[in-house]
Structures are given as structure tokens and as C-alpha cells.
Motif scaffolding. Structure first.
Motif, PDB file in Angstrom:
ATOM      1  N   ALA A 160       0.837  -1.206   0.000  1.00 19.73           N
ATOM      2  CA  ALA A 160       0.000   0.000   0.000  1.00 19.73           C
ATOM      3  C   ALA A 160       0.871   1.255   0.000  1.00 19.73           C
ATOM      4  CB  ALA A 160      -0.922  -0.007   1.225  1.00 19.73           C
ATOM      5  N   GLY A 161       0.473   2.234  -0.786  1.00 18.06           N
ATOM      6  CA  GLY A 161       1.178   3.521  -0.822  1.00 18.06           C
ATOM      7  C   GLY A 161       2.446   3.514  -1.650  1.00 18.06           C
ATOM      8  N   LYS A 162       2.757   2.408  -2.298  1.00 15.65           N
ATOM      9  CA  LYS A 162       4.007   2.326  -3.063  1.00 15.65           C
ATOM     10  C   LYS A 162       3.818   2.596  -4.557  1.00 15.65           C
ATOM     11  CE  LYS A 162       6.288  -0.668   0.269  1.00 15.65           C
ATOM     12  NZ  LYS A 162       6.724  -2.019   0.613  1.00 15.65           N
ATOM     13  N   GLY A 163       2.576   2.714  -4.984  1.00 14.12           N
ATOM     14  CA  GLY A 163       2.329   3.023  -6.398  1.00 14.12           C
ATOM     15  C   GLY A 163       2.500   1.849  -7.340  1.00 14.12           C
ATOM     16  N   VAL A 164       2.628   0.631  -6.801  1.00  7.06           N
ATOM     17  CA  VAL A 164       2.880  -0.528  -7.665  1.00  7.06           C
ATOM     18  C   VAL A 164       1.660  -1.453  -7.810  1.00  7.06           C
ATOM     19  CG1 VAL A 164       5.349  -0.538  -7.164  1.00  7.06           C
ATOM     20  CG2 VAL A 164       3.811  -1.910  -5.740  1.00  7.06           C
ATOM     21  N   ALA A 165       0.528  -1.077  -7.212  1.00  3.52           N
ATOM     22  CA  ALA A 165      -0.651  -1.970  -7.244  1.00  3.52           C
ATOM     23  C   ALA A 165      -1.196  -2.096  -8.671  1.00  3.52           C
ATOM     24  CB  ALA A 165      -1.723  -1.436  -6.305  1.00  3.52           C
ATOM     25  N   ASP A 166      -1.599  -3.302  -9.013  1.00  5.13           N
ATOM     26  CA  ASP A 166      -2.130  -3.617 -10.343  1.00  5.13           C
ATOM     27  C   ASP A 166      -3.640  -3.351 -10.352  1.00  5.13           C
ATOM     28  OD1 ASP A 166      -3.129  -4.789 -12.634  1.00  5.13           O
ATOM     29  OD2 ASP A 166      -2.000  -6.649 -12.419  1.00  5.13           O
ATOM     30  N   PRO A 167      -4.125  -2.461 -11.209  1.00 10.76           N
ATOM     31  CA  PRO A 167      -5.560  -2.159 -11.213  1.00 10.76           C
ATOM     32  C   PRO A 167      -6.391  -3.147 -12.039  1.00 10.76           C
ATOM     33  CG  PRO A 167      -4.480  -0.780 -12.831  1.00 10.76           C
ATOM     34  CD  PRO A 167      -3.389  -1.655 -12.216  1.00 10.76           C
ATOM     35  N   GLY A 168      -5.782  -4.246 -12.468  1.00  7.31           N
ATOM     36  CA  GLY A 168      -6.467  -5.184 -13.372  1.00  7.31           C
ATOM     37  C   GLY A 168      -7.783  -5.706 -12.829  1.00  7.31           C
ATOM     38  N   ALA A 169      -7.803  -6.138 -11.573  1.00  6.90           N
ATOM     39  CA  ALA A 169      -9.029  -6.702 -11.000  1.00  6.90           C
ATOM     40  C   ALA A 169     -10.082  -5.613 -10.794  1.00  6.90           C
ATOM     41  CB  ALA A 169      -8.722  -7.405  -9.684  1.00  6.90           C
ATOM     42  N   MET A 170      -9.639  -4.411 -10.437  1.00  6.30           N
ATOM     43  CA  MET A 170     -10.575  -3.278 -10.274  1.00  6.30           C
ATOM     44  C   MET A 170     -11.212  -2.967 -11.629  1.00  6.30           C
ATOM     45  SD  MET A 170     -11.710  -1.111  -7.952  1.00  6.30           S
ATOM     46  CE  MET A 170     -12.664   0.416  -7.956  1.00  6.30           C
ATOM     47  N   ARG A 171     -10.406  -3.026 -12.681  1.00  2.00           N
ATOM     48  CA  ARG A 171     -10.900  -2.787 -14.037  1.00  2.00           C
ATOM     49  C   ARG A 171     -11.934  -3.858 -14.421  1.00  2.00           C
ATOM     50  NH1 ARG A 171      -6.114  -3.306 -16.958  1.00  2.00           N
ATOM     51  NH2 ARG A 171      -5.341  -1.268 -16.335  1.00  2.00           N
ATOM     52  N   GLU A 172     -11.651  -5.110 -14.034  1.00  2.00           N
ATOM     53  CA  GLU A 172     -12.584  -6.213 -14.291  1.00  2.00           C
ATOM     54  C   GLU A 172     -13.894  -6.012 -13.529  1.00  2.00           C
ATOM     55  OE1 GLU A 172     -11.965  -8.129 -17.083  1.00  2.00           O
ATOM     56  OE2 GLU A 172     -12.617  -9.819 -15.824  1.00  2.00           O
ATOM     57  N   ALA A 173     -13.784  -5.604 -12.255  1.00  2.00           N
ATOM     58  CA  ALA A 173     -14.988  -5.364 -11.437  1.00  2.00           C
ATOM     59  C   ALA A 173     -15.842  -4.284 -12.101  1.00  2.00           C
ATOM     60  CB  ALA A 173     -14.593  -4.956 -10.022  1.00  2.00           C
ATOM     61  N   PHE A 174     -15.177  -3.271 -12.623  1.00  6.31           N
ATOM     62  CA  PHE A 174     -15.873  -2.177 -13.310  1.00  6.31           C
ATOM     63  C   PHE A 174     -16.520  -2.685 -14.602  1.00  6.31           C
ATOM     64  CE2 PHE A 174     -15.508   1.260 -16.544  1.00  6.31           C
ATOM     65  CZ  PHE A 174     -16.434   2.149 -16.012  1.00  6.31           C
ATOM     66  N   ARG A 175     -15.778  -3.488 -15.373  1.00  2.70           N
ATOM     67  CA  ARG A 175     -16.307  -4.024 -16.639  1.00  2.70           C
ATOM     68  C   ARG A 175     -17.588  -4.845 -16.400  1.00  2.70           C
ATOM     69  NH1 ARG A 175     -16.479  -8.855 -18.940  1.00  2.70           N
ATOM     70  NH2 ARG A 175     -15.041  -9.903 -17.521  1.00  2.70           N
ATOM     71  N   ILE A 176     -17.529  -5.723 -15.374  1.00  2.00           N
ATOM     72  CA  ILE A 176     -18.689  -6.579 -15.088  1.00  2.00           C
ATOM     73  C   ILE A 176     -19.878  -5.738 -14.627  1.00  2.00           C
ATOM     74  CG2 ILE A 176     -19.540  -8.365 -13.504  1.00  2.00           C
ATOM     75  CD1 ILE A 176     -16.694  -9.630 -13.752  1.00  2.00           C
ATOM     76  N   ALA A 177     -19.614  -4.736 -13.786  1.00  2.00           N
ATOM     77  CA  ALA A 177     -20.695  -3.853 -13.329  1.00  2.00           C
ATOM     78  C   ALA A 177     -21.340  -3.144 -14.522  1.00  2.00           C
ATOM     79  CB  ALA A 177     -20.161  -2.846 -12.318  1.00  2.00           C
ATOM     80  N   CYS A 178     -20.509  -2.669 -15.441  1.00  2.00           N
ATOM     81  CA  CYS A 178     -21.044  -1.995 -16.641  1.00  2.00           C
ATOM     82  C   CYS A 178     -21.904  -2.948 -17.453  1.00  2.00           C
ATOM     83  CB  CYS A 178     -19.896  -1.469 -17.518  1.00  2.00           C
ATOM     84  SG  CYS A 178     -19.054  -0.036 -16.813  1.00  2.00           S
ATOM     85  N   GLU A 179     -21.391  -4.180 -17.685  1.00  2.00           N
ATOM     86  CA  GLU A 179     -22.141  -5.148 -18.495  1.00  2.00           C
ATOM     87  C   GLU A 179     -23.483  -5.485 -17.845  1.00  2.00           C
ATOM     88  OE1 GLU A 179     -19.681  -8.535 -19.362  1.00  2.00           O
ATOM     89  OE2 GLU A 179     -18.359  -7.377 -20.677  1.00  2.00           O
ATOM     90  N   MET A 180     -23.459  -5.639 -16.510  1.00  2.00           N
ATOM     91  CA  MET A 180     -24.709  -5.979 -15.815  1.00  2.00           C
ATOM     92  C   MET A 180     -25.681  -4.798 -15.854  1.00  2.00           C
ATOM     93  SD  MET A 180     -23.245  -8.238 -12.586  1.00  2.00           S
ATOM     94  CE  MET A 180     -24.849  -8.828 -12.013  1.00  2.00           C
ATOM     95  N   ALA A 181     -25.152  -3.585 -15.727  1.00  2.00           N
ATOM     96  CA  ALA A 181     -26.030  -2.402 -15.739  1.00  2.00           C
ATOM     97  C   ALA A 181     -26.655  -2.211 -17.114  1.00  2.00           C
ATOM     98  CB  ALA A 181     -25.234  -1.167 -15.323  1.00  2.00           C
TER      99      ALA A 181
END
Lengths: 289, 289
Positions: free
Chosen positions: A265-286
Motif C-alpha cells: 500500500a502507498g508504493k504506487g505498484v498496485a495492479d488495477p487489473g481486477a478493479m478494471r474487471e470489477a468495473f467491466r462486469i458492473a457496466c455489463e450488468m447495468a
């Protein structure tokens, strides 16, 4: 019309704010949806430590997100990782946020987390219980409930008649009763009822070969009987980059499967891939709704 | 000096003769070992059907193979897939060929099949038993026996101090007793004893994340508590192209993990990959000895 997606940054002491910010920095995100930020100014808390102040902020923001769903100001809610310990320190009496959502939404039916990895969706009939209690906890009704719930959730994501596999409990799915009778007594009758209700359900299937078939694309959803039956497979299939969907909730809510990852945390190295997937699925469901 | 490897073609009604012939047709095979064919002229049996005549030929050939091992005419035995139904029709009273080998070799200690997929070796403490009996069947002694046996077998393959992971039974390996106590009462004490005996053993570890670590190469061997705990992972990791090694037997015996594949028997399309792997492992074990 673009769906309106509420985004909450998650527990501010973990990697949530970072993966949320990375998602929001992408042009594709805004091309796909109208973004509604959820949560006010985050409190100043030390990074990488569970804190009651962060937990209180998390719970307040989740309540705001649910209120936005109820008033139709947003079509779906996506939240970055939460910290269970922080929420507990802040007084959350529920076992997890899913049951908190159910209460806030006045939902009294069964709820369960649904795990999504790539195109494969799974839900489990029992979860955080001792292994030796699993067999006695299985009932026809629970298997039907969880399977129906998984079926409806996948349908909401735009697959109207998903193919659902129901796992057996015993080795080789009991081998005709030689290695256990739960398949004959409980699981097969549940699958029969599901089929009678019009679901495209198969099973009980041996758990070890089932996931090879599911990876190949033979099924959209898999119903497992216990925690590790699904999680051993899903983790090997890359579930750390997967998504959890709130199942049984009359609203679209998704989150990355990974946690707050205090170590980075706080190091700037976190991968946003799963967050992007969560967003994609939410969009598809909406959009499918 | 090249090891002398006995090769038996397996049940003649399945794909065994084909994968054995394909292996023997490769120059690399003969570069690596001196090949000793095991078994006389196969009986004429219809392809793709379990037959007592084929079963009788199988048992006779296996006895010849074991005799060749005992008299040191061969250093290891590799056999192509057998058909359990055919062996049963021919009067095999044992649950499988492994227990037949144990009897023929006068072995009275515990024996177990060991599964090898790529560089990962696994053995299980319980196997073909109903799920609800698993927890009560676990003992410190059995976990030690199977772990020790796995450790010795991997060592025989040329890895003198293998890293062994022992799986937990419950979700999250019991989460400190919250989700079951077998880790505290049985598995952890077994791992402690293994370490005291000098094994490089870790555990009890949560089964779902353990296999991700094992795939990464963190462990040479994994000890699982029940059938599907290992098989869900191994099948996803490609165990259909893997190998089974006879564990607890004072001789080197290997075979492909797949079966006689009656549906493609006699068609010339069988993949000899797993047979080649079984041969490679037998050679490595024979040379290391």
C-alpha cells in the motif's frame, strides 16, 4: 445511454485508493460509463494498518453507495478492497459487507458471494465452516437457492440461459454410491428440480474434471459444495485478478477479489487489473438490465 | 551405465500397446536406457472392451515384471495403462495394482500412489473414501507416513532434500481454530514431527493458495488430506499428461496417469506424452539410486 457507476475507493489505508485512481485515470473508463464518486474526503490514517477511523469511513461510504443505488442515482456500485478488521473495529456486527448490504436493502432471502474469473462464475453452497460439518449442511433447498441465484446473476450479465455445472461432494462424484451417497440423496434431486424449473443445469459432476471442462468453456457457472472445492480451482485459474459479485442482492455491486494488500500500500505498484474487471462486469450488468 | 528399464505394454485392448510402441520407436528412448520388454505375445482380444483374457495377460505380465525387478534383471518397471475391470474379471482381489505389487514384493508398510505433474509431486492421506469420513480418518501417524513416503520418493528421483508442503483440511487451514481444529490437533503436530526428523516440511497451509505457490516452484511435493484437494489442482495443472509412481514399494515402478482410453483405442491417435514422462521419471530414479 451510458450506465452510471458509483465508484468507492475502498479502505484508504490499503491499495484501494490507488487502484481506483488508476481506473479513473483511464479514458476507456469514462467512455464506458458516467462515473459517480462515492465517499467524501478520506480521513488521514497511517497507510498499511487496520484503523477504526478508516473502518468508520468505509462503512459511511458504503451506506452512501447503497443509498445512491436505492434512489437510482447510480445503476451499479463498484468498490475497491475493504479491510474487514477495520470495519469490525468500527463496529460492523455482520460477518462481511455482503450481509450488511442485505440488511441496508431490506433483503431477507439468501445472499452469497459470487466469484468471477475470466468468463467463469462460481458460487458455493457452504463457505467458512469446518470441513467436517459440510456434508451435514447440504440440503436440496440450499443447492437450489445458490444455483438459482448464480443462474440469475450470470443472466444479469447478459447470458440469458447460462450453462450451470453442479459439483458432486465425494471423490468421482460418489461413483454411484460407492464413495458416498450425498450425490444420490441430495445433489441429484436438486439438479433435477433445477432442470424442471428450466435451468440448463448439469450434475452432480466430479469436481476434479469439472473445472477442466469449465476452463475449456463448457459451462458459464459452477456451483461448488464447499469453500476449497471452488477456491483451489479459481486461485489456479487466476482469481487473484478476479472479481466478487454480490449475489442475491437486488442491486449490482462488484469488487476486486484481492484484498487491501497492506504490504504494497502507498508504493504506487498496485495492479488495477481486477478493479478494471470489477468495473467491466458492473457496466455489463447495468447495460443488460 | 545405462539403466535397464522394463516396459510392459499394458492392457492390450486399450491404447497401452500404441503409446508403448511410440515410446520404443524413439531413438532417445534407447539412448537413455537399455529396454527390456515385459510380457509375452498378447492374446487376441477385441479392442476397446474390458476382457478377462486381457486381464489375465495383464496380471501375468505384471508378475513377470515384479520378478524381473526382484532378480535385478531390470532397475525399474514402466507399464502402459491397465484396465481395472479386466483385472477384476481375471480375479484380482486387490483394490488396485499397487496393492498387488506390495503383496508380490512382501511389502507390509503403507503404500500409496504418488502423482507427478511436471516437477510437482503429490500424495494423499485419504483417497477413495466418502467425503464425510475424511476428517475422522486423519491421524498424525498417517500424515507422517505419507509425507515421509513422498519425501523418500522425490529424493529417489534425485532431489535429496525436497521441500514438502502439507495442506490443511479446513478453509483457510482452519483460521487458527475458528473454522475447524484438525490443523491444530493433528496436522500441525505431524508437521512438527516431520521437521524434527529432518524433513523440510511446511504446513498446515491453506489448500487454495498452496497450489499457486507449488506451481510457482515453492515446493517439490504436496501432501493432501483428501482426493479432490489434490486432484482438482493436479487436473488443472495438466495431470492427464502426468505420471503415477508407486509409493512405499521397494522398487521403481511408474505408469502414465491416464487410462486405457477405449474410445480412441486402435485408432493410432493416442498421445505418448505421459508414457514418455513415466519413462523419463523411471530413468531418473534408476540413475539416482
Amino acid at each position: 445511454m451510458k450506465p452510471r457507476i458509483g465508484i468507492f475507493e475502498g479502505d484508504p489505508t490499503g491499495i484501494g485508493p490507488e487502484v481506483a485512481a488508476k481506473l479513473l485515470a483511464e479514458a476507456e473508463t469514462h467512455a464506458r460509463a458516467e462515473i459517480v464518486p462515492i465517499g467524501d474526503a478520506a480521513p488521514a490514517c497511517p497507510i498499511g494498518q487496520a484503523s477504526p477511523i478508516a473502518g468508520e469511513y468505509t462503512l459511511r461510504s458504503l451506506r452512501a453507495g447503497i443509498a445512491a443505488l436505492q434512489s437510482h442515482r447510480i445503476d451499479a456500485l463498484v468498490y475497491a478492497p475493504l479491510n474487514k478488521k477495520a470495519m469490525k473495529l468500527a463496529g460492523l456486527p455482520h460477518s462481511d459487507e455482503l450481509h450488511y448490504f442485505a440488511e441496508l436493502l431490506g433483503q431477507t432471502g439468501p445472499v452469497t458471494e459470487i466469484n468471477v474469473c475470466g468468463r467463469l462464475w462460481t458460487a458455493r453452497v457452504t463457505s467458512h465452516v469446518p470441513f467436517r460439518e459440510v456434508a451435514d449442511l447440504l440440503t436440496v433447498e440450499k443447492i437450489r437457492d445458490v444455483s438459482g441465484l448464480l443462474n440469475r446473476t450470470i443472466a444479469k450479465a447478459g447470458i440469458p440461459a447460462p450453462r450451470i455445472a453442479v459439483a458432486g461432494l465425494n471423490p468421482h462424484a460418489g461413483e454411484g454410491g460407492l464413495l458416498g451417497t450425498e450425490e444420490i440423496d441430495i445433489i441429484a434431486p436438486a439438479v433435477e428440480q433445477l432442470r424442471a424449473e428450466g435451468l440448463d443445469a448439469a450434475g452432480p459432476l466430479p469436481a476434479d474434471t469439472l473445472f477442466v471442462a469449465a476452463r475449456r468453456g463448457d459451462f458459464h457457472g459452477v456451483v461448488t459444495m464447499y469453500h476449497d472445492q471452488g477456491q483451489i480451482a479459481m486461485k489456479l485459474l487466476g482469481f487473484e485478478r478476479g472479481v466478487t459479485v454480490a449475489g442475491g442482492i437486488p442491486a449490482i455491486i462488484t469488487t476486486p477479489a484481492h484484498g487491501t494488500a497492506f504490504d504494497i500500500a502507498g508504493k504506487g505498484v498496485a495492479d488495477p487489473g481486477a478493479m478494471r474487471e470489477a468495473f467491466r462486469i458492473a457496466c455489463e450488468m447495468a447495460v443488460s438490465r
